[in-house]
Motif scaffolding. Structure first.
Motif, PDB file in Angstrom:
ATOM      1  N   ILE A  87       0.831  -1.206   0.000  1.00 53.89           N
ATOM      2  CA  ILE A  87       0.000   0.000   0.000  1.00 53.89           C
ATOM      3  C   ILE A  87       0.864   1.253   0.000  1.00 53.89           C
ATOM      4  CG2 ILE A  87      -1.575   1.367   1.445  1.00 53.89           C
ATOM      5  CD1 ILE A  87      -2.873  -1.306   2.275  1.00 53.89           C
ATOM      6  N   ALA A  88       1.943   1.213   0.749  1.00 54.60           N
ATOM      7  CA  ALA A  88       2.783   2.398   0.906  1.00 54.60           C
ATOM      8  C   ALA A  88       3.890   2.509  -0.129  1.00 54.60           C
ATOM      9  CB  ALA A  88       3.398   2.398   2.299  1.00 54.60           C
ATOM     10  N   ARG A  89       3.860   1.686  -1.157  1.00 48.23           N
ATOM     11  CA  ARG A  89       4.939   1.662  -2.155  1.00 48.23           C
ATOM     12  C   ARG A  89       5.235   3.054  -2.713  1.00 48.23           C
ATOM     13  NH1 ARG A  89       6.712  -2.157  -6.580  1.00 48.23           N
ATOM     14  NH2 ARG A  89       5.674  -3.724  -5.326  1.00 48.23           N
ATOM     15  N   HIS A  90       4.194   3.837  -2.984  1.00 48.84           N
ATOM     16  CA  HIS A  90       4.397   5.124  -3.646  1.00 48.84           C
ATOM     17  C   HIS A  90       4.405   6.304  -2.681  1.00 48.84           C
ATOM     18  CE1 HIS A  90       4.042   3.045  -7.431  1.00 48.84           C
ATOM     19  NE2 HIS A  90       2.865   2.568  -7.083  1.00 48.84           N
ATOM     20  N   ALA A  91       4.369   6.026  -1.383  1.00 47.94           N
ATOM     21  CA  ALA A  91       4.350   7.116  -0.406  1.00 47.94           C
ATOM     22  C   ALA A  91       5.775   7.543  -0.088  1.00 47.94           C
ATOM     23  CB  ALA A  91       3.639   6.674   0.867  1.00 47.94           C
ATOM     24  N   GLU A  92       6.092   8.812  -0.349  1.00 48.68           N
ATOM     25  CA  GLU A  92       7.417   9.332  -0.073  1.00 48.68           C
ATOM     26  C   GLU A  92       7.316  10.842   0.072  1.00 48.68           C
ATOM     27  OE1 GLU A  92       8.581   8.864  -4.812  1.00 48.68           O
ATOM     28  OE2 GLU A  92       9.696   7.770  -3.276  1.00 48.68           O
ATOM     29  N   PRO A  93       8.278  11.478   0.746  1.00 46.72           N
ATOM     30  CA  PRO A  93       8.183  12.914   0.995  1.00 46.72           C
ATOM     31  C   PRO A  93       8.204  13.763  -0.266  1.00 46.72           C
ATOM     32  CG  PRO A  93       9.797  11.890   2.440  1.00 46.72           C
ATOM     33  CD  PRO A  93       9.422  10.874   1.409  1.00 46.72           C
ATOM     34  N   ALA A  94       8.791  13.267  -1.353  1.00 47.59           N
ATOM     35  CA  ALA A  94       8.836  13.995  -2.624  1.00 47.59           C
ATOM     36  C   ALA A  94       8.794  12.984  -3.754  1.00 47.59           C
ATOM     37  CB  ALA A  94      10.099  14.854  -2.712  1.00 47.59           C
TER      38      ALA A  94
END
Length: 265
Positions: A87-94
Motif C-alpha cells: 500500500i505504501a509503495r508510492h508514499a514518499e516525501p517527494a
C-alpha cells in the motif's frame, strides 16, 4: 431565520457505530506504530502496556490485522505484513525520492558494506522508506515502515530532537554510537529535497564507524541524491504527502545488485 440572521443547521450527532469504527482504526494504527518497540518476550502484553489498550483488545485487533494481511506471524511474533508494505509503495516525501536514491544507496553499500537506509518524515515520526542489508548482522531489525527512535541518527537529522553533541549542523549529519540500541552504530546525513524539506540517508554497522572515508562517502551520496532530485525534470515536484507507516521492502540481499552510480573516494 430569527431577527434577520440565518441560523446554521446543527450537524447531525455522530453515530455510536461511526465513533466505534474510528476508534478501532485508531487503535489498529497505534499498534502498528508501536510494533517495533514491543521487543520483549510477551509481545501482546507489551503492546498493551505501551498503547494503554486492554490486552484482550490488543489480541483482537492484532488478529484482525493478521487476517487482513497488515501483519504476519514470524517465529510466533507479529511483524509488519506485505499488504501494508505494498500500500505504501508510492508514499514518499517527494516524488521520485526512492527511485533517485536507490542507485546511490547500492553504490554506498558496495563501497562500505554497511546497512543503508532511506528515512523520511511522517506523522508518526521518522520512518524507514527503503533499506539495503549490509554485511553486518545488526542487533535490531531495520525494515521499511519501521518508526525510527527520536534519538537515532536519522531522526536527529530530520529534527526530531536537538542533541548538539551528536549533531553537525554544518555538514547536516548526526551520529548514533550505541545511543539508542546497544551494539548499533549509525551515521546519517541530510538529503535536501527540492521544496527545502529533508530526508535522511543512514548507514548502520555493528561496530564503531571510525573511517573518515565511510563518513565522506555517505555525505557525498546524500548530497548527490538531493542534487539529482533538484536537477531532474519534474524531480520532487508535487509532494505526495509525508511517508506512511510502511514502504516497499527491498528484496535484494547484500551484493545481489551491482552499484549503478559511482562514488569517488
Amino acid at each position: 431565520m430569527t431577527g434577520g440572521k440565518h441560523m446554521t443547521p446543527a450537524s447531525p450527532p455522530e453515530s455510536a457505530t461511526t465513533a466505534s469504527g474510528r476508534g478501532v482504526i485508531d487503535g489498529a494504527f497505534r499498534l502498528l506504530e508501536l510494533l517495533p518497540q514491543a521487543t520483549g518476550d510477551h509481545q501482546l502484553s507489551e503492546l498493551s502496556r505501551l498503547s494503554g489498550i486492554p490486552r484482550a483488545s490488543v489480541y483482537r485487533l492484532m488478529s484482525q490485522l493478521h487476517e487482513a494481511g497488515a501483519v504476519q506471524l514470524v517465529d510466533r511474533r507479529y511483524v509488519v505484513g506485505p499488504s501494508m508494505i505494498t500500500i505504501a509503495r508510492h508514499a514518499e516525501p517527494a516524488n521520485g525520492l526512492r527511485s533517485h536514491a536507490l542507485p546511490y544507496m547500492y553504490a554506498l553499500r558496495e563501497r562500505t558494506g554497511a546497512n543503508v537506509s532511506l528515512v523520511g518524515p511522517s506523522s508518526a515520526g521518522a520512518v524507514v522508506l527503503e533499506v539495503l542489508p549490509g554485511r553486518d548482522t545488526l542487533p535490531v531489525h531495520i525494515y521499511p515502515g519501521r518508526v525510527v527512535p527520536d534519538l537515532a541518527a536519522a531522526a536527529l537529522v530530520l529534527g526530531a530532537a536537538n542533541v548538539p553533541e551528536r549533531l553537525d549542523p554544518v555538514r547536516r549529519s548526526a551520529v548514533d554510537q550505541e545511543h539508542t540500541v546497544p551494539g548499533l552504530h549509525c551515521f546519517a546525513t541530510a538529503i535536501v529535497l527540492p521544496d527545502g524539506n529533508k530526508a535522511a540517508l543512514q548507514i548502520a554497522m555493528n561496530r564503531p564507524i571510525e573511517s573518515h572515508d565511510v563518513l565522506r562517502l555517505t555525505q557525498e551520496a546524500g548530497r548527490r541524491i538531493g542534487a539529482t532530485m533538484r536537477t531532474s525534470p519534474g524531480g520532487g515536484k508535487g509532494r505526495t504527502g509525508t511517508a506512511t507507516r510502511a514502504s516497499i521492502r527491498s528484496a535484494d540481499t547484500y551484493g545481489h545488485r551491482p552499484a549503478t552510480q559511482g562514488l569517488s573516494t
